[in-house]
Write an enzyme that holds these catalytic residues in place. Sequence first.
Site: not given
Length: 506
Positions: A49, A76-77, A163, A165, A217-223, A362
Site C-alpha cells: 500500500g 511490503c506495507y 513483491h 506477485e 449485448s452479445g459481447g463475451v461478458d453478458s453472453s 477478462k
Amino acid sequence: MIAILDFGSQYTQLIARRIREQQVYCRILPYNPTIEELKEFKGIILSGGPASVYDQNAPHGDSEILQSGVPILGICYGLQWLAQTLGGEVKKAEKREYGKAKLQAIDSTTLFADIPLETQVWMSHGDKVERLPDGFKVIGKTTNSPACAIGNHQKNIYGVQFHPEVIHTTGGTQIIRNFLFKICKVLPTWTMESFIEHSIKKIRDEVGKKKVICALSGGVDSSTVAVLIHKAIGDQLICIFVNNGLLRKNEAERVIATFKDYYHINLDYCDAQEKFLTKLKKVSNPELKRKIIGHEFIKVFEDEAKKIGQVDFLAQGTLYPDVIESISTKGPSAVIKTHHNVGGLPARMKLKLIEPFRELFKDEVRVLAKELGLPDEIIWQHPFPGPGLAIRIIGAASPKRLNILREADWIIDEETKKSGLYRSLWQCFGVFLPVKTVGVMGDERTYENVIALRAVTSSDAMTADWAQLPHSLLSKISNRIVNEVKGINRVVFDITSKPPGTIEWE
Ligand code: XMP
C-alpha cells in the site's frame, strides 16, 4: 480459500491472479474485515500500500487477525503493518528502493523452499523494518534491507519487503506456492469447473423461484453471464436484447440465432432502431450522443422489463477491473464504471444485482465461456462499446452513414480474421469521417467520404498501442473498402497510441 486484505496496492489484483493461477480460490477484501468475515479462510495475505505505517491516517487492520492462528503473509506495507502491530519498529529507510534487487535467502525451509539462495526480487518501498517483533527472525536480506523477509515459524506469520506477485521477482511464483501449499496447506482444487458449480449453487440459493433479467449485448461478458445463469435457473432468466440501430452488420441476427435458437434462452428481442435513430438525428456532439443513447437504453429496457411483470434481479457481466481501482479506502463497490449501459437501472427499478464475474478478469471469463461451450466467435470477439457505431461516426449518425460504416467494418473484421491476427488485437474497427476527398475510379472523378482504420493492442484498454499491421493486410482492407463500399473512396490508418489518444474516436 485465501483472503487478500487490500491496503491499497496497485498490485492487489495481481496477487489474486497469481493465487488463482495455482488453482487456489481467493477473494480480495478491504484491509479491515472482522474476524468473523475471515472465518472461512485458510490463509491471509496482507497487500502492499502507498501509506507509511507511522502516518496518521495509515490504514490499520484488526490486530486480532495476527492472533487468529491463520497463516499470514505480509507484502511490503503488509509486512510493515504486521511488524509494527506485533511490537516491532518500522522506520523511514535512508534510501527509497525501487526496482530490482538481489535477495539472499537465509532460511530456505518454508517461504523460500526450492528457490535459489540468491534470486532477483522487485522492490518498491521507502520504509523498512528496523526492529523485529518477538518470535520473528530474518529469513532473507538484500544489501539495502537487512530485514527484507521475516518469519515466525510457530505462528506461521511471514512478511516480505519485495513483491513476489510481479514477474520481475524471478522466484515469485514459487514463493506464493510455498505460502499456499507448505504454509497454508491448501490444495490446488480451484478450477473453472468448480467455479461454475459454486456459482450455479450460489445463484440458485439467492434467486429461489424469482425472476432475473439480463441486458444481453452479445459481447463475451453478458453472453457468458446469460449462459451461466440459464444453466442455474433456466426459464426464470429473461434476457433482453435491444437493437438500437447502432449494431454491426448481422449482429442482431447472430444474437438471436445463438441465444434463442441454439441455447433456448428466454430472449426478448426489442427492435428500438427507430427510437434511437430519431433521437440521434443531427446530433454530432460525442458526449450528447452518449447521453442520448444511455437514457434511451434505460427507457427502452425499463419498458421491456415492465412487460415481464415482477422481476427482482438484474444480472450483469461486471468484471473485476470494472469494480474497483482499490477497495482499500473506499469500500468494495465505490468505483463502478458507468460505461455499462445498464448503469442507473438497478436503483431505479429496485433490482438486486447478480454479478457472478465480479472477481474475474477478462481472460478468466474467456476460459469460463469455453468451459460453458460458447462458440469461439463469441469468446474471442473484440469489445464493442455500448453506444455502438454512433461513436465511430464523426458527426451525426444517420442511417446512410451507419450502413456505410457497417459494410466497411465487416470487411475489416473479415480480413483481420483471415490474416490470423484477429486474436492478437484488442480491437480493430473502422471510423466514418464526414470529410470528402477527391479520388479517381476508372475514368471517373469521385468525391466521397473517408474511413479511418483503427487497430490497437492492449491488455486492459487502459493503455493501448496502435497495432503494426502488415502492409499486405492494410492494402487488402483498403482495396476492398474502396472497391466494395459505395460512398468511400479513401482509407487512412490511425497511428495514435493511448494515451494520448483514446481507442474510440469519440
Ligand atoms: P477508450 O475510447 O476510452 O475505450 O479508450 C476504452 C475501451 O472501452 C470501450 N468503450 C466502451 N465500452 N461502453 C462500453 O461498454 C462505452 O460507452 C464505451 N466507450 C468506450 C472501447 O471500445 C475500448 O475497448
